[in-house]
Design a protein around this motif. Structure first.
Motif, mmCIF file in Angstrom:
data_model
loop_
_atom_site.group_PDB
_atom_site.id
_atom_site.type_symbol
_atom_site.label_atom_id
_atom_site.label_comp_id
_atom_site.label_asym_id
_atom_site.label_seq_id
_atom_site.Cartn_x
_atom_site.Cartn_y
_atom_site.Cartn_z
ATOM 1 N N ASP A 131 9.593 21.541 9.056
ATOM 2 C CA ASP A 131 9.223 21.991 10.393
ATOM 3 C C ASP A 131 10.399 21.817 11.338
ATOM 4 O OD1 ASP A 131 6.681 22.431 9.430
ATOM 5 O OD2 ASP A 131 5.975 20.427 9.988
ATOM 6 N N GLY A 132 10.608 22.799 12.216
ATOM 7 C CA GLY A 132 11.651 22.707 13.227
ATOM 8 C C GLY A 132 12.960 23.289 12.742
ATOM 9 N N THR A 133 13.947 23.153 13.597
ATOM 10 C CA THR A 133 15.295 23.650 13.300
ATOM 11 C C THR A 133 16.197 22.472 12.995
ATOM 12 O OG1 THR A 133 14.961 25.505 14.818
ATOM 13 C CG2 THR A 133 17.227 24.989 14.168
ATOM 14 N N PRO A 134 16.626 22.330 11.763
ATOM 15 C CA PRO A 134 17.432 21.154 11.413
ATOM 16 C C PRO A 134 18.859 21.284 11.932
ATOM 17 C CG PRO A 134 17.180 22.562 9.490
ATOM 18 C CD PRO A 134 16.351 23.188 10.583
ATOM 19 N N ALA A 135 19.431 20.134 12.283
ATOM 20 C CA ALA A 135 20.843 20.063 12.682
ATOM 21 C C ALA A 135 21.619 19.453 11.524
ATOM 22 C CB ALA A 135 20.989 19.218 13.947
ATOM 23 N N LEU A 136 22.101 20.301 10.627
ATOM 24 C CA LEU A 136 22.714 19.843 9.385
ATOM 25 C C LEU A 136 24.227 19.965 9.464
ATOM 26 C CD1 LEU A 136 20.385 21.365 6.628
ATOM 27 C CD2 LEU A 136 20.487 19.008 7.426
ATOM 28 N N PRO A 137 24.944 18.858 9.317
ATOM 29 C CA PRO A 137 26.394 18.975 9.165
ATOM 30 C C PRO A 137 26.730 19.578 7.806
ATOM 31 C CG PRO A 137 25.733 16.738 9.766
ATOM 32 C CD PRO A 137 24.505 17.467 9.367
ATOM 33 N N ARG A 138 27.942 19.979 7.661
ATOM 34 C CA ARG A 138 28.363 20.577 6.393
ATOM 35 C C ARG A 138 28.808 19.456 5.454
ATOM 36 N NH1 ARG A 138 32.575 25.683 5.834
ATOM 37 N NH2 ARG A 138 31.862 26.382 3.769
ATOM 38 N N PHE A 139 27.964 19.191 4.446
ATOM 39 C CA PHE A 139 28.244 18.117 3.495
ATOM 40 C C PHE A 139 27.565 18.470 2.164
ATOM 41 C CE2 PHE A 139 28.057 13.773 1.768
ATOM 42 C CZ PHE A 139 29.384 13.403 1.960
ATOM 43 N N PRO A 140 28.194 18.142 1.038
ATOM 44 C CA PRO A 140 27.621 18.581 -0.254
ATOM 45 C C PRO A 140 26.222 18.035 -0.532
ATOM 46 C CG PRO A 140 29.919 17.964 -0.530
ATOM 47 C CD PRO A 140 29.538 17.577 0.858
ATOM 48 N N LEU A 141 25.956 16.758 -0.218
ATOM 49 C CA LEU A 141 24.646 16.191 -0.534
ATOM 50 C C LEU A 141 23.516 16.818 0.284
ATOM 51 C CD1 LEU A 141 25.414 12.377 -0.925
ATOM 52 C CD2 LEU A 141 24.979 14.056 -2.719
ATOM 53 N N LEU A 142 23.835 17.334 1.451
ATOM 54 C CA LEU A 142 22.801 17.954 2.281
ATOM 55 C C LEU A 142 22.379 19.317 1.768
ATOM 56 C CD1 LEU A 142 24.039 16.986 5.852
ATOM 57 C CD2 LEU A 142 22.192 15.955 4.510
ATOM 58 N N ALA A 143 23.025 19.807 0.712
ATOM 59 C CA ALA A 143 22.560 21.051 0.098
ATOM 60 C C ALA A 143 21.227 20.874 -0.620
ATOM 61 C CB ALA A 143 23.611 21.579 -0.883
ATOM 62 N N ALA A 144 20.820 19.627 -0.870
ATOM 63 C CA ALA A 144 19.540 19.370 -1.514
ATOM 64 C C ALA A 144 18.361 19.447 -0.558
ATOM 65 C CB ALA A 144 19.570 17.983 -2.168
ATOM 66 N N VAL A 145 18.593 19.642 0.733
ATOM 67 C CA VAL A 145 17.498 19.739 1.699
ATOM 68 C C VAL A 145 16.676 20.987 1.411
ATOM 69 C CG1 VAL A 145 16.970 20.034 4.153
ATOM 70 C CG2 VAL A 145 18.774 18.461 3.432
ATOM 71 N N PRO A 146 15.333 20.896 1.407
ATOM 72 C CA PRO A 146 14.510 22.083 1.118
ATOM 73 C C PRO A 146 14.647 23.139 2.209
ATOM 74 C CG PRO A 146 13.142 20.246 1.826
ATOM 75 C CD PRO A 146 14.519 19.689 1.616
ATOM 76 N N ASP A 147 14.286 24.343 1.840
ATOM 77 C CA ASP A 147 14.363 25.454 2.783
ATOM 78 C C ASP A 147 13.253 25.352 3.825
ATOM 79 O OD1 ASP A 147 16.477 26.392 1.265
ATOM 80 O OD2 ASP A 147 15.157 27.635 -0.006
ATOM 81 N N GLN A 148 13.445 26.068 4.897
ATOM 82 C CA GLN A 148 12.443 26.077 5.958
ATOM 83 C C GLN A 148 11.195 26.821 5.500
ATOM 84 O OE1 GLN A 148 14.740 27.691 9.333
ATOM 85 N NE2 GLN A 148 14.406 25.740 10.375
ATOM 86 N N GLY A 149 10.071 26.408 6.062
ATOM 87 C CA GLY A 149 8.800 27.028 5.715
ATOM 88 C C GLY A 149 7.864 26.039 5.036
ATOM 89 N N ALA A 150 6.706 26.560 4.641
ATOM 90 C CA ALA A 150 5.696 25.712 3.992
ATOM 91 C C ALA A 150 6.150 25.323 2.594
ATOM 92 C CB ALA A 150 4.358 26.446 3.931
#
Length: 585
Positions: free
Chosen positions: A298-317
């Motif tokens: 939920d919401g708009t994430p503020a993600l820095p550019r980092f390799p481990l943060l590529a594991a964050v799920p996509d937006q939506g249900a």
């Protein structure tokens, strides 16, 4: 001429021991700071475009070393001109300072051979409290010097975080080292604690129950971390392209890529805790306006550019793969229940030695509480602010993740522990038949007495054949026990006495020796005294003697036997005792 008294010598020796403990604390802190400084300087030297000189690199190394102790850093060089806080601690860097402080305190408090030999003269070394204070003070002296040197660098420490958590972390590691040197005793309770607590700690059974709860909580926490790491690995595998692009985009030269790789490796335990928080349900924050949970992002994430943060799920249900993350806390709860039941109902032990259902429930709840507290403490340092504004909240929320872990392990772990206890206490084999008597059991009083005396170690469990017991074969120990009462062994046929099915021979009054001949074997006309039998016996004895027997004919031996029979004044003596002494003519 003056002579030193024994009291002065003892005081001097104790002072030297305290100074030695202080130096050990300084050396431990220096080793950690020096190793990290060497790594930072290697990266700085290999960088083709360094941002500052060697002074800036050394100050950055001091700041990173303080960050490994939990100190908050401040980054003054930002695009907006407002200093940005850096509160996320790479948990892999924490292992080095904690281990060094622990080892220094253990070595300072552990009695040495020289001290044991000089104990008669009063030089018994520093006390445990003295060793703890000296090592902690020496370590914190280096911390204060590093904090003063790092001011004015690209990453300087926040003074408010030096007391908590830096000093608390160092003191805790030193206390653990002193406790290890003392043999890890459990008790006695402090004198200011309530009397009921002191009496409970003094009991052996209470200490064993507490130890079982602690180990079960550690098993559940380990399962949570392993499951979270598995979730992160699967997510990175699915988004490998995005992770590669982020890795290559952060640095163009190999020295910068090595630095990014080292930072990502140091943040792997943090990512595992993020995955565990995601599986527990509360998830983690991706800024002040976004939260990732199994139900969706939920919401708009503020993600820095980092390799481990590529594991964050996509937006939506969330979808079915996202909901599969809920299997992580279920596995942790089952691990807690399994480790509790291993102590509550040991395999192949009499039912009288098993814990009651009430004790099993209480220990499981205590283990669930420990798992929840450990999860809350770890998630509190796994996240933190990495900037201002939207990045001021980044990572899992500890006051939501800890209670979630407690609820999961308690709600699933308690019923699972009771069911596993019933399964272990079941009666296998033919025990459902009413015509088979139940096996003898140890009385409850004797079982409690033996439980209070014996150690409940799991290393020595095994069956009679020397093989360790397995949860899928709980009957091995029972077969070995039955073998002592008449069974042939684990792999052989069981005797009639140990079989649960009555044999037909026992019901018909069968006697094992009723087929033997009724005639006495020592009669003169029997086959035992025949010529052929006598010759065969003589030949067998001669062959087995290896040439030591004389070559006498068998008929001569028989004639001598007949003459001895005629010379015997008592005819029935040889018949009554054939192996007895011969008559003297």
């Amino acid at each position: 001429m003056t002579q030193r008294t024994p009291k002065v010598t003892v005081r001097r020796n104790r002072t030297l021991d305290l100074v030695s403990a202080l130096v050990k604390g300084v050396v431990a802190a220096g080793l950690g700071l020096g190793s990290l400084t060497v790594l930072v300087m290697v990266v700085w030297i290999s960088s083709p475009y360094p941002d500052s000189g060697p002074g800036g690199a050394l100050r950055a190394a001091a700041g990173l070393w303080l960050l490994a102790h939990g100190a908050g850093l401040v980054r003054p060089d930002t695009l907006s001109g407002v200093p940005a806080p850096v509160g996320m601690v790479p948990l892999l860097l924490v292992l080095g300072p904690v281990w060094l402080a622990h080892r220094a305190a253990r070595d300072a408090a552990e009695p040495q051979e020289e001290l044991l030999e000089g104990a008669r003269d009063g030089a018994a070394g520093p006390s445990r409290a003295g060793a703890f204070c000296a090592v902690t003070a020496g370590y914190l002296l280096v911390v204060a010097g590093a904090a003063a040197y790092a001011r004015g660098g690209p990453l300087y420490p926040d003074p408010e975080t030096l007391a908590f958590p830096v000093a608390v972390l160092v003191a805790g590691a030193a206390a653990a080292g002193v406790w290890t040197a003392a043999g890890r005793p459990f008790g006695p309770a402090p004198s200011w604690s309530p009397l009921a607590v002191q009496e409970a700690v003094a009991r052996t059974l209470f200490r064993r129950r507490a130890e079982a709860a602690f180990r079960s909580a550690a098993a559940g926490l380990t399962m949570l971390l392993g499951g979270g790491a598995l979730l992160v690995a699967v997510a990175l595998g699915r988004n490998a392209g995005a992770a590669q692009d982020a890795f290559l985009g952060l640095a163009g030269d190999w020295s910068g890529r090595v630095a990014v790789l080292l930072l990502a490796a140091a943040l792997v335990p943090n990512a595992a805790l993020w995955g565990a928080a995601y599986g527990l349900g509360p998830g983690f924050s991706l800024g002040t306006g976004a939260t990732a949970t199994p139900l969706g992002l939920d919401g708009t994430p503020a993600l820095p550019r980092f390799p481990l943060l590529a594991a964050v799920p996509d937006q939506g249900a969330g979808t079915l793969p996202n909901w599969a993350a809920l299997a992580v806390p279920v596995a942790a709860a089952l691990a807690v229940a399994w480790f509790v039941v291993r102590r509550a109902a040991p395999a192949d032990a009499p039912p009288a030695r098993a814990w009651s259902p009430r004790e099993t429930v209480l220990v499981t709840l205590l283990a669930a509480l420990g798992c929840g507290v450990g999860t809350a403490l770890l998630t509190a340092v796994a996240g933190g602010p990495i900037g201002t504004g939207a990045l001021s909240a980044f990572g899992p929320v500890w006051w939501l993740t800890g209670p979630a872990a407690l609820v999961w392990t308690a709600v699933i772990g308690v019923p699972a522990a009771l069911l596993m206890r019933l399964w272990r206490l079941r009666t296998p084999g033919w025990a459902w038949r009413r015509d088979v008597p139940e096996a003898d059991e140890v009385p409850v009083a004797e079982a409690d007495a033996e439980e209070a005396e014996e150690e409940e170690g799991e290393e020595g469990e095994g069956d009679g054949a020397g093989r360790p017991r397995r949860w899928w074969a709980p009957w091995r120990g029972r077969r070995a026990t039955a073998g002592e009462d008449g069974a042939a062994g684990p792999g052989g046929p069981a005797s009639p006495a140990s079989s649960s099915v009555p044999s037909p021979a026992a019901a018909s009054g069968f006697e094992p020796y009723d087929f033997l001949p009724t005639d006495p074997w020592h009669e003169k006309g029997g086959p035992w005294h025949g010529k052929e039998t006598r010759e065969a016996r003589w030949a067998s004895l001669k062959q087995g003697s290896g040439g030591l027997m004389a070559d006498f004919p068998a008929d001569r031996t028989a004639d001598r036997a007949d003459q001895a029979d005629r010379a015997d004044p008592v005819p029935d003596r040889r018949a009554a005792d054939p192996d007895g002494p011969r008559a003297t003519p």
